[in-house]
Design a protein around this motif. Structure first.
Motif, PDB file in Angstrom:
ATOM      1  N   ALA A 105       0.835  -1.210   0.000  1.00  0.00           N
ATOM      2  CA  ALA A 105       0.000   0.000   0.000  1.00  0.00           C
ATOM      3  C   ALA A 105       0.862   1.249   0.000  1.00  0.00           C
ATOM      4  CB  ALA A 105      -0.930  -0.002   1.208  1.00  0.00           C
ATOM      5  N   ALA A 106       1.928   1.247   0.797  1.00  0.00           N
ATOM      6  CA  ALA A 106       2.826   2.400   0.848  1.00  0.00           C
ATOM      7  C   ALA A 106       3.523   2.611  -0.495  1.00  0.00           C
ATOM      8  CB  ALA A 106       3.863   2.206   1.952  1.00  0.00           C
ATOM      9  N   ARG A 107       3.969   1.535  -1.127  1.00  0.00           N
ATOM     10  CA  ARG A 107       4.648   1.645  -2.420  1.00  0.00           C
ATOM     11  C   ARG A 107       3.718   2.214  -3.474  1.00  0.00           C
ATOM     12  NH1 ARG A 107       6.296  -3.756  -4.298  1.00  0.00           N
ATOM     13  NH2 ARG A 107       7.466  -2.622  -5.902  1.00  0.00           N
ATOM     14  N   ILE A 108       2.472   1.742  -3.501  1.00  0.00           N
ATOM     15  CA  ILE A 108       1.506   2.240  -4.486  1.00  0.00           C
ATOM     16  C   ILE A 108       1.257   3.726  -4.271  1.00  0.00           C
ATOM     17  CG2 ILE A 108      -0.882   2.066  -5.281  1.00  0.00           C
ATOM     18  CD1 ILE A 108      -0.734  -0.926  -4.442  1.00  0.00           C
ATOM     19  N   ALA A 109       1.062   4.109  -3.014  1.00  0.00           N
ATOM     20  CA  ALA A 109       0.760   5.508  -2.704  1.00  0.00           C
ATOM     21  C   ALA A 109       1.933   6.417  -3.024  1.00  0.00           C
ATOM     22  CB  ALA A 109       0.372   5.641  -1.237  1.00  0.00           C
ATOM     23  N   LEU A 110       3.140   6.025  -2.636  1.00  0.00           N
ATOM     24  CA  LEU A 110       4.297   6.875  -2.866  1.00  0.00           C
ATOM     25  C   LEU A 110       4.661   6.947  -4.348  1.00  0.00           C
ATOM     26  CD1 LEU A 110       6.547   5.861   0.177  1.00  0.00           C
ATOM     27  CD2 LEU A 110       5.086   7.886  -0.066  1.00  0.00           C
ATOM     28  N   PRO A 119      -3.480   9.744  -2.248  1.00  0.00           N
ATOM     29  CA  PRO A 119      -3.668   9.658  -0.798  1.00  0.00           C
ATOM     30  C   PRO A 119      -4.001   8.239  -0.356  1.00  0.00           C
ATOM     31  CG  PRO A 119      -5.625  10.556  -1.836  1.00  0.00           C
ATOM     32  CD  PRO A 119      -4.596  10.439  -2.916  1.00  0.00           C
ATOM     33  N   VAL A 120      -3.637   7.931   0.875  1.00  0.00           N
ATOM     34  CA  VAL A 120      -3.997   6.656   1.496  1.00  0.00           C
ATOM     35  C   VAL A 120      -5.053   6.928   2.556  1.00  0.00           C
ATOM     36  CG1 VAL A 120      -3.221   4.667   2.827  1.00  0.00           C
ATOM     37  CG2 VAL A 120      -1.707   5.677   1.115  1.00  0.00           C
ATOM     38  N   ILE A 121      -6.217   6.319   2.402  1.00  0.00           N
ATOM     39  CA  ILE A 121      -7.296   6.451   3.370  1.00  0.00           C
ATOM     40  C   ILE A 121      -7.337   5.188   4.219  1.00  0.00           C
ATOM     41  CG2 ILE A 121      -9.748   6.916   3.698  1.00  0.00           C
ATOM     42  CD1 ILE A 121      -8.181   9.099   2.159  1.00  0.00           C
ATOM     43  N   PRO A 122      -7.092   5.294   5.540  1.00  0.00           N
ATOM     44  CA  PRO A 122      -7.173   4.103   6.389  1.00  0.00           C
ATOM     45  C   PRO A 122      -8.628   3.735   6.661  1.00  0.00           C
ATOM     46  CG  PRO A 122      -6.732   6.024   7.742  1.00  0.00           C
ATOM     47  CD  PRO A 122      -6.753   6.511   6.312  1.00  0.00           C
ATOM     48  N   VAL A 123      -8.933   2.464   6.585  1.00  0.00           N
ATOM     49  CA  VAL A 123     -10.288   1.981   6.842  1.00  0.00           C
ATOM     50  C   VAL A 123     -10.206   0.783   7.783  1.00  0.00           C
ATOM     51  CG1 VAL A 123     -12.411   1.028   5.853  1.00  0.00           C
ATOM     52  CG2 VAL A 123     -11.102   2.744   4.573  1.00  0.00           C
ATOM     53  N   ALA A 124     -11.000   0.825   8.853  1.00  0.00           N
ATOM     54  CA  ALA A 124     -11.096  -0.298   9.778  1.00  0.00           C
ATOM     55  C   ALA A 124     -12.490  -0.900   9.685  1.00  0.00           C
ATOM     56  CB  ALA A 124     -10.811   0.150  11.210  1.00  0.00           C
ATOM     57  N   GLN A 125     -12.568  -2.214   9.780  1.00  0.00           N
ATOM     58  CA  GLN A 125     -13.865  -2.885   9.721  1.00  0.00           C
ATOM     59  C   GLN A 125     -13.940  -3.985  10.775  1.00  0.00           C
ATOM     60  OE1 GLN A 125     -14.588  -5.023   6.053  1.00  0.00           O
ATOM     61  NE2 GLN A 125     -12.417  -5.406   5.712  1.00  0.00           N
ATOM     62  N   TRP A 126     -15.172  -4.259  11.185  1.00  0.00           N
ATOM     63  CA  TRP A 126     -15.417  -5.255  12.223  1.00  0.00           C
ATOM     64  C   TRP A 126     -16.844  -5.781  12.064  1.00  0.00           C
ATOM     65  CZ3 TRP A 126     -12.240  -7.992  14.773  1.00  0.00           C
ATOM     66  CH2 TRP A 126     -12.588  -8.653  15.962  1.00  0.00           C
TER      67      TRP A 126
END
Length: 259
Positions: free
Chosen positions: A145-150, A155-162
Motif C-alpha cells: 500500500a505504501a509503495r503504491i501511494a508513494l 492519498p492513502v485512506i485508512p479503513v477499519a472494519q469489524w
C-alpha cells in the motif's frame, strides 16, 4: 437511507451485476454502523488500506465504499481469477490479481499504480491475508500500500472494519446469517505521507510509511471495538505461522470469534 454521494462513473456489467445481486442481501442480513465515509475522495485516484478479518469482508467493505459513490478495485489473490464464472466476473469488474509469494508479484504493483493514476479507487489489504492475530487485531503490514501511494502520489485512506467475522469466521465455509450482525466501518483522514513522497523508496522509508498506515487502521479499529490493541503488533514471520492460506490446515473450522 439515501446515498450521501451519487456514483460518477459507469458500473459496467460485472460490477452492476454484483450490486444487483449482493446489495439486497447485505441490506437484509446486516445492520450497518458506518462513519467517516466522507474521507473517501469523491473522485480521483486513491488507495484505501483496510484490515482483513474474513473472506466475506471484501463484500461488506465494497458496500461501504459504493455507498459513498465509488467503485472499488481490489487487489485479490490470483486464484480467484481461475474460478469458473467468478473469474470472468472479477476480471470484467477490473479487479487486480495478486500473485502472492511469486516472481509475478510485481505485476500487481504495476497494475495497481496504473489504476490509481487513472483515477480509480484501489483497495489494498496491507496485511496480505486474513489476520493471524488470535483476537483479529491488525498484523504487521506489508509495504504494498505504501509503495503504491508513494509511486502514484495518491492519498492513502485508512479503513477499519469489524463484524464480518461474526457472519463468516476466518477459514470457515458456513455463514451465520441470523441473527443479523452489525457491520462497523470507519474511514479516517488521509495518512500523512507528504514528508516521505520525495524521498527514495528505500526499505526504511517504505517501512515508516507502512507503520503509519497500520497505526491509523489500528487506531480506528480500537475506536470501533472499544478496546486497546496489543502493544506489540503480531508478525507471523516471527512466529512460524503460515503467511498465506489457512494457518491451521488440519482443522476444517476455526473458532467463531464473537466480539
Amino acid at each position: 437511507m439515501p446515498r450521501p454521494r451519487r456514483l460518477q462513473e459507469p458500473k459496467g456489467w460485472a460490477f452492476g451485476f454484483c450490486v444487483a445481486v449482493l446489495e439486497p442481501l447485505l441490506l437484509v442480513f446486516t445492520k450497518r454502523r458506518w462513519r467517516g465515509g466522507e474521507n473517501i475522495p469523491a473522485t480521483g485516484g486513491c488507495v484505501l488500506a483496510v484490515n482483513h478479518i474474513s473472506h466475506l469482508d471484501p463484500l461488506t467493505c465494497a458496500h461501504f465504499v459504493y455507498y459513498y459513490g465509488r467503485i472499488v478495485r481490489f487487489l485479490a489473490k490470483a486464484e480467484i481469477f481461475d474460478v469458473p464464472v467468478v473469474g470472468r466476473i472479477v476480471r470484467s469488474a477490473k479487479q487486480i490479481p495478486v500473485y502472492r509469494l511469486t516472481r509475478d508479484a510485481s505485476q500487481s504493483f504495476t497494475a495497481a499504480v496504473a489504476a490509481v493514476q487513472a483515477g480509480e479507487c484501489v483497495i489494498v489489504y496491507p496485511e496480505g491475508t486474513i489476520t493471524r492475530q488470535p483476537e483479529l487485531w491488525p498484523m504487521a503490514g506489508k509495504t504494498g500500500a505504501a509503495r503504491i501511494a508513494l509511486s502514484s502520489g495518491a492519498p492513502v485512506i485508512p479503513v477499519a472494519q469489524w463484524g464480518a467475522q461474526q457472519i463468516l469466521a476466518p477459514y470457515t465455509r458456513r455463514p451465520r446469517l441470523l441473527p443479523r450482525k452489525t457491520i462497523s466501518m470507519a474511514a479516517g483522514e488521509p495518512v500523512p505521507l507528504d514528508d516521505l513522497r520525495d524521498l527514495p523508496p528505500t526499505p526504511e522509508v517504505l517501512r515508516q510509511a507502512t507503520d503509519r498506515i497500520m497505526d491509523e487502521i489500528t487506531r480506528l479499529l480500537e475506536e470501533i471495538r472499544g478496546e486497546k490493541a496489543p502493544p506489540q503488533r503480531y508478525d507471523p514471520r516471527t512466529t512460524g505461522v503460515r503467511q498465506i492460506g489457512n494457518p491451521h490446515p488440519r482443522t476444517r473450522h476455526t473458532r467463531d470469534r464473537r466480539h
